[in-house]
Design a protein around this motif. Structure first.
Motif, short mmCIF file in Angstrom:
data_model
loop_
_atom_site.label_atom_id
_atom_site.label_comp_id
_atom_site.label_asym_id
_atom_site.label_seq_id
_atom_site.Cartn_x
_atom_site.Cartn_y
_atom_site.Cartn_z
N VAL A 154 1.36 3.92 -3.34
CA VAL A 154 0.85 5.23 -3.14
C VAL A 154 2.24 6.03 -3.64
O VAL A 154 2.01 7.04 -4.38
N GLU A 155 3.31 5.87 -2.94
CA GLU A 155 4.59 6.32 -3.23
C GLU A 155 4.82 6.55 -4.98
O GLU A 155 5.22 7.70 -5.36
N GLU B 274 0.69 -1.28 0.05
CA GLU B 274 0.04 -0.06 0.01
C GLU B 274 0.74 1.25 -0.03
O GLU B 274 0.70 2.18 -0.77
N GLN B 275 1.85 1.36 0.93
CA GLN B 275 2.65 2.51 1.02
C GLN B 275 3.32 2.88 -0.23
O GLN B 275 3.42 3.90 -0.77
N TYR C 28 -8.06 8.42 -2.02
CA TYR C 28 -7.19 7.37 -1.46
C TYR C 28 -7.93 6.81 -0.21
O TYR C 28 -8.48 7.59 0.64
N ARG D 71 1.68 1.99 7.68
CA ARG D 71 1.72 2.02 6.06
C ARG D 71 0.81 3.29 5.60
O ARG D 71 1.20 3.93 4.85
N ALA E 263 1.57 6.69 3.90
CA ALA E 263 1.03 6.94 2.25
C ALA E 263 0.25 8.25 2.65
O ALA E 263 0.46 9.11 1.69
#
Ligand SMILES: NC(=O)c1ccc[n+]([C@@H]2O[C@H](COP(=O)([O-])OP(=O)(O)OC[C@H]3O[C@@H](n4cnc5c(N)ncnc54)[C@H](OP(=O)(O)O)[C@@H]3O)[C@@H](O)[C@H]2O)c1
Length: 282
Positions: A83-84, A79-80, A100, A118, A122
């Motif tokens: 998103v990055e 997830e993190q 999001y 996380r 994010a």
């Protein structure tokens, strides 16, 4: 032509209703799919399906071409980083809006729990991107209840003494879609809570009464028992579910939904209504 939104994670339980609401509200919806075959079983040809992976910058570059916005619906360990990656590509593609799905318990003091950490990081990445955003922090979804029925038994981990305002995915998806039309929805974190506070046991009992009438009792499984069973069965899913409920029992449902309700329209679907809708769809 209306604006185009890329949905990342549209085949997910909570991504699909967002894609459908965006479409229903007149947006062009593009689906980022790791598996085109799977996505085309879920979405008809009125949706544009593009091959790609959120971990692959090249495919994101192409998928974000001509997109006004991107909705991110990811779960688990990626997830993190996912998103990055989106946030690193989005500025050069001229993306003007990010939405999001985070969670109702995502606060710095709760980052001792890895999933929350996380999501927290994010969210930070999105806030610092400079791209206008709306971050959604929903509580438990009614759609999660079926996951607590297994092999003819319904069970909840731990005592779960807190009230949760279970929300229907349809209400949440409507709110996400609405946010794309409103300037005053920008750069906000929206806490999404359903209309009634309920104990987890009561919500599950109500669900089972309709869909599993043979189940007469909602069992309470202590965390230590769940952990032993998860270890014996090698079930990562059970281990996570038990840890997740222990986390929620400790921190409860966070955030104030007042601003989301005022700007985006409050969720109206009660558990009773959701059960009837689900039954009618069967
Ligand atoms: N359940 C609740 O009550 C609740 C409450 C609040 C917040 N949330 C949050 O809601 C979020 C979404 O949940 P969900 O149930 O919709 O999750 P989900 O069903 O697991 O969906 C995840 C989606 O991500 C996609 N995906 C995974 N890896 C990818 C990759 N590398 N590239 C592109 N797409 C990828 C999956 O696509 P594939 O089809 O290719 O696998 C799928 O569409 C989670 O973060 C969860 O924490 C849930």
């Amino acid at each position: 032509m209306d604006k185009r939104i890329l949905v990342v994670g549209a085949t997910g339980m909570l991504g699909e209703p967002v894609a459908r609401h965006l479409k229903g509200d007149g947006f062009q919806v593009r689906i980022l799919a790791r598996d085109r075959n799977k996505a085309s079983k879920v979405f008809d040809e009125s949706y544009e399906i593009v091959d790609g992976d959120v971990m692959d910058e090249g495919s994101l570059e192409k998928s974000l071409d001509g997109c006004f916005g991107v909705h991110i619906n990811l779960s688990g360990e990626i997830e993190q980083v996912g998103v990055e990656t989106v946030v690193s590509v989005a500025p050069r593609k001229g993306v003007e809006r990010i939405t999001y799905i985070s969670g109702t318990s995502v606060f710095e003091e709760n980052t001792w729990f890895p999933q929350t950490k996380r999501k927290f990081l994010a969210e930070k990445t999105i806030r610092e991107s400079g791209i206008p955003y709306s971050i959604f922090c929903p509580t438990w979804f009614m759609e999660s209840l079926p996951k607590y029925v297994r092999e003819g038994r319904a069970f909840v981990f731990g005592k779960q003494p807190n009230l949760y305002h279970f929300v229907a995915a349809d209400d949440y998806a409507r709110m996400v879609s609405t946010s794309y039309r409103l300037d005053n929805a920008v750069n906000k974190r929206f806490f999404i809570h359903g209309p009634e506070g309920m104990l987890f046991h009561d919500a599950l009992r109500q669900y089972c009464k309709e869909f599993h009438p043979e189940i007469k009792k909602i069992s309470t499984m202590p965390y230590w028992v769940a952990n032993i069973i998860a270890r014996i069965k090698g079930s990562k899913e059970m281990k996570f579910a038990s840890e997740f409920m222990a986390f929620f029992e400790k921190v409860g449902e966070g955030g104030d939904p007042a601003e989301a309700n005022r700007i985006l329209g409050a969720p109206e679907i009660t558990l009773d209504m959701w059960i009837k809708q689900r039954r009618d769809r069967m």
